[in-house]
Every structure is written in structure tokens, then in C-alpha cells.
Design a protein around this motif. Sequence first.
Motif, PDB file in Angstrom:
ATOM      1  N   GLY A  27      67.168  27.176  20.844  1.00 46.50           N
ATOM      2  CA  GLY A  27      66.513  26.432  21.913  1.00 46.50           C
ATOM      3  C   GLY A  27      66.859  24.955  21.947  1.00 46.50           C
ATOM      4  O   GLY A  27      66.623  24.283  22.958  1.00 46.50           O
ATOM      5  N   LEU A  30      68.777  23.324  24.964  1.00 43.97           N
ATOM      6  CA  LEU A  30      68.080  22.790  26.139  1.00 43.97           C
ATOM      7  C   LEU A  30      67.720  21.324  25.929  1.00 43.97           C
ATOM      8  O   LEU A  30      67.909  20.486  26.822  1.00 43.97           O
ATOM      9  CB  LEU A  30      66.823  23.603  26.421  1.00 43.97           C
ATOM     10  CG  LEU A  30      67.018  25.061  26.833  1.00 43.97           C
ATOM     11  CD1 LEU A  30      65.677  25.785  26.851  1.00 43.97           C
ATOM     12  CD2 LEU A  30      67.701  25.157  28.181  1.00 43.97           C
ATOM     13  N   LEU A 392      60.339  28.118  21.477  1.00 45.47           N
ATOM     14  CA  LEU A 392      61.601  27.769  22.122  1.00 45.47           C
ATOM     15  C   LEU A 392      62.702  27.346  21.158  1.00 45.47           C
ATOM     16  O   LEU A 392      63.803  27.905  21.177  1.00 45.47           O
ATOM     17  CB  LEU A 392      61.340  26.646  23.130  1.00 45.47           C
ATOM     18  CG  LEU A 392      62.384  26.435  24.224  1.00 45.47           C
ATOM     19  CD1 LEU A 392      62.420  27.633  25.155  1.00 45.47           C
ATOM     20  CD2 LEU A 392      62.063  25.171  25.018  1.00 45.47           C
ATOM     21  N   TRP A 420      63.059  29.728  29.665  1.00 46.27           N
ATOM     22  CA  TRP A 420      64.465  29.313  29.739  1.00 46.27           C
ATOM     23  C   TRP A 420      64.933  29.232  31.190  1.00 46.27           C
ATOM     24  O   TRP A 420      65.599  28.265  31.586  1.00 46.27           O
ATOM     25  CB  TRP A 420      65.343  30.296  28.956  1.00 46.27           C
ATOM     26  CG  TRP A 420      65.357  30.048  27.493  1.00 46.27           C
ATOM     27  CD1 TRP A 420      64.342  30.268  26.619  1.00 46.27           C
ATOM     28  CD2 TRP A 420      66.444  29.530  26.718  1.00 46.27           C
ATOM     29  NE1 TRP A 420      64.706  29.922  25.347  1.00 46.27           N
ATOM     30  CE2 TRP A 420      66.004  29.471  25.375  1.00 46.27           C
ATOM     31  CE3 TRP A 420      67.736  29.126  27.021  1.00 46.27           C
ATOM     32  CZ2 TRP A 420      66.818  29.016  24.340  1.00 46.27           C
ATOM     33  CZ3 TRP A 420      68.566  28.679  25.998  1.00 46.27           C
ATOM     34  CH2 TRP A 420      68.100  28.623  24.672  1.00 46.27           C
TER      35      TRP A 420
END
Length: 433
Positions: A27, A30, A392, A420
Motif C-alpha cells: 500500500g 499509493l 492499506l 484502492w
Amino acid sequence: MNSHKIMGKVGKFNLCFRPERLTSHAGVVLLQDFAQRLGVAQVLDDELKVKTRERGYPESEAVGSLVYNTILGGTCLNDLEVLRGDQGTQELLEVETVRAPTTAGEFLRKFDLGAVHDLQRVHLRLQERVRPQQTATTCTIDLDSSISEQASTHKEGATKAYNGEVGYHPLFAFWAEEGELLFSHLRRGSAHTARKAVWFLRQTRKRLPGGATLKLRADSGFYSKAVVQWCEAQGSTFTITADQTAPLLEAIAALPERRWRPLPESDLADVAELRYQPVGWTTTYRSVVKRELAEKKTGELYWKYHALVTNDEVQPAAAVMVWHLQHADMENALKAHKSGFGLEKLPTQKFHANWAYLLMGQIAFNLVAWFKRLVLPPAYQRTTVKTIRHHLLNLAGKIVHTARRYFLVLSEGYRYQAVWQFAIKRLGALQFM
């Protein structure tokens, strides 16, 4: 699977190591994309010149190692070794390697006062880039200090604080509506709570958008004429917990019973107001008081008071008190900053190195705060970094290179795929100046 590659058996599983490109923090891609769009590395390299030689790694990579270490759950410099062993995460962060603990420590110890100010300027530039994306029209400054207890008595500036603990006594200003840490300042442990408070507020004000309604909440450590005068000069509404001096308590005790009204959402508390001029102040101010029954060890009941001073002459007393008591949320923000990002213990013996580390912690804190509000679904705006990691960041993934294309492969059964999808759409629409 060749048998000579099997290390052993654990339960029903044969354990082996293979040259797969895996990550335990999928994650973070991101968050890294968000940081790139914001231009964090560019600003760091523009403003920060700590290294004496140009060759080798840039300042942004050194700071980035420390920032992502705290975001991903590291609590000390030695935890950098975990990221150093995770080549997949390093690829997601787009760095050749994460700095070793000894290298990171050497980097921190190169900071002097000038470099610390450069790092503060990095914060200011990043905040200026984010401001057009933020929608809050009110800026409530929650002002407070915190004792950062240190295990070592040999750290520069780690002295005995008012509560008897040995450590540092930093100042913090949070923006309540946006969940952002506006400004922080490291001080010796023995520093008085209100020391440099007006200077600190001036620096904080530079980091707020112009035109917004300004408000301030603070506890009794900042109950001073100087702080009040600064608020008046800025046109800021303020509520500050008052010192319960003998003259103020006498004035409260003299209030007739008919002046007390029930405090909303509290079955046991009442609220009243009076005009009061503290000793040394030039004018009277509105004081709002909450009372509730408490019991002494002897079993005797008495009134326990919580008083504040304010220049808000419009809102009812109960509304002023309820709003002021929301300052207690700052304790959660401080806890999130210290515990959530592993900033309870500062890592070196040098004061400026520890100050720099605290400021890097602020970058980490704000990156997550901005990421939650600008990228993630609304339900995540009030969540802790622990929840962000669990949902995440700390996610297993496999990196695949094929036909000049890069894939980050996640489990089809992953619970938060919709998060997401939402984040990718929001990232695509983000543009920073």
C-alpha cells in the motif's frame, strides 16, 4: 521445488527462500505516488543542504528513509534494517536502498541550527502546496506542549521537566479541522510551558491560509496576557483554560445559584459565566465556568471547577464550554504523533539531530494526514495511522516485470479493494502547484 532449497519444515509448510520480488508494504505505493505529486523529494533537495559532499545519496533519500520508517511502524533507527531487507518495498519507494541505521544516525548528527531552519522551510513550502486542495474555512489552532521523556540523561537539552521527568518539552500546534500538525518546536525539558509561545504562534500563523476564520484553544499553561493580546491583534477568537487563582475562585463562589445552567450532554455538570479581570491584565474578559460534584477521600462532596477565559461574546456559555472541551482531542493527536509514529524517544545524543528527527516525524505525520483527506474515502479521515497500516499499507504484494511493464500483484481476496479504486481515482485528479 528442489529439496536442497528447503530450509526446514514449520507445521505443514516446507520453508524455503526464493529470489522473488515481494513486498510486505504494497500500500505504500499509493502514499509514494501522493508524495511524488506533492513534490516532497524536490522540495527537500531544493531547501536542505546537510551533506558536505555532493556525491552519494541525495538529502531527500536520507530523509525519505526516516520518514517512511516511521510511517510503516518503525520506532527506532535500527528498524531501518527491516526496510533494507524488503527489496520490493524499496522498489515501490523508488530508491536503490534504504539508509542503514548507522548512516541515518550520521546524517542526523550533521544537522545544525541552520539546517533545522531549512527543514522548517520544507514544511512551509509543502503546506503552501497543499493549501489550495483544503476546503476548511475555519482554522482552529489547538496549542499545547508535551513532555517527551528520554531514557538517557546524557542527551543534550534533556533536563528535568515540571512533572519530574527527564526529557524534552516541545510545543505543538494542530489544525483541528484538517488534522494537520502546523508547527512544532523542540525545547529543553525544563522550559516553561508558555516560553516563546507568542513567537511560536507567529510562526504557526504563517502556515495558515489567508482569509480563513482564526480560532485558538489552549490549556492553562498558555493563560497569559501576551497570548491573549496576540489573539486580539490577529482578530482570533480564543478560549484558554484559566488558572484557578484565589480571586477567581472567590468570584465563582459568589455567583448566585440561578446563574448556573445544565451543561448539554452532561447529567452532572452545570455552566455559568461572569466578567473577570485577572491580575495584571488591562481589561475584563468573559469567563465561562463548568462545575461538577466531586468527592474527597473523606467522602465529603465539593464543587470541582473548570474555568476558561474567552473573547467570544456571541455564543452561549454552554456552547463555548463544549467547544473548548474539544481541545481534549489534542491529547489524541499528540498520542498519534508520539506513539503512532514512534517519536516517544528521540534517537541521538545531539539536540539539533533530535530536533531534525522530530521535524521529519512531522513530515510523516502530515503526509498521512493529507493522504487521508485528499486521497482516501471520507470514512478514513479520522482514522489512526495504525488503521491505515492495517487496512492499506502493510499488505503483501508481488512485483512482476514483464514485457517492459511493471505489475504489483495483490490477492484477489483482499478485503479493501474498493479503497484502492477510490484512491487511484483521486490521485489521478490531484494537481499541486
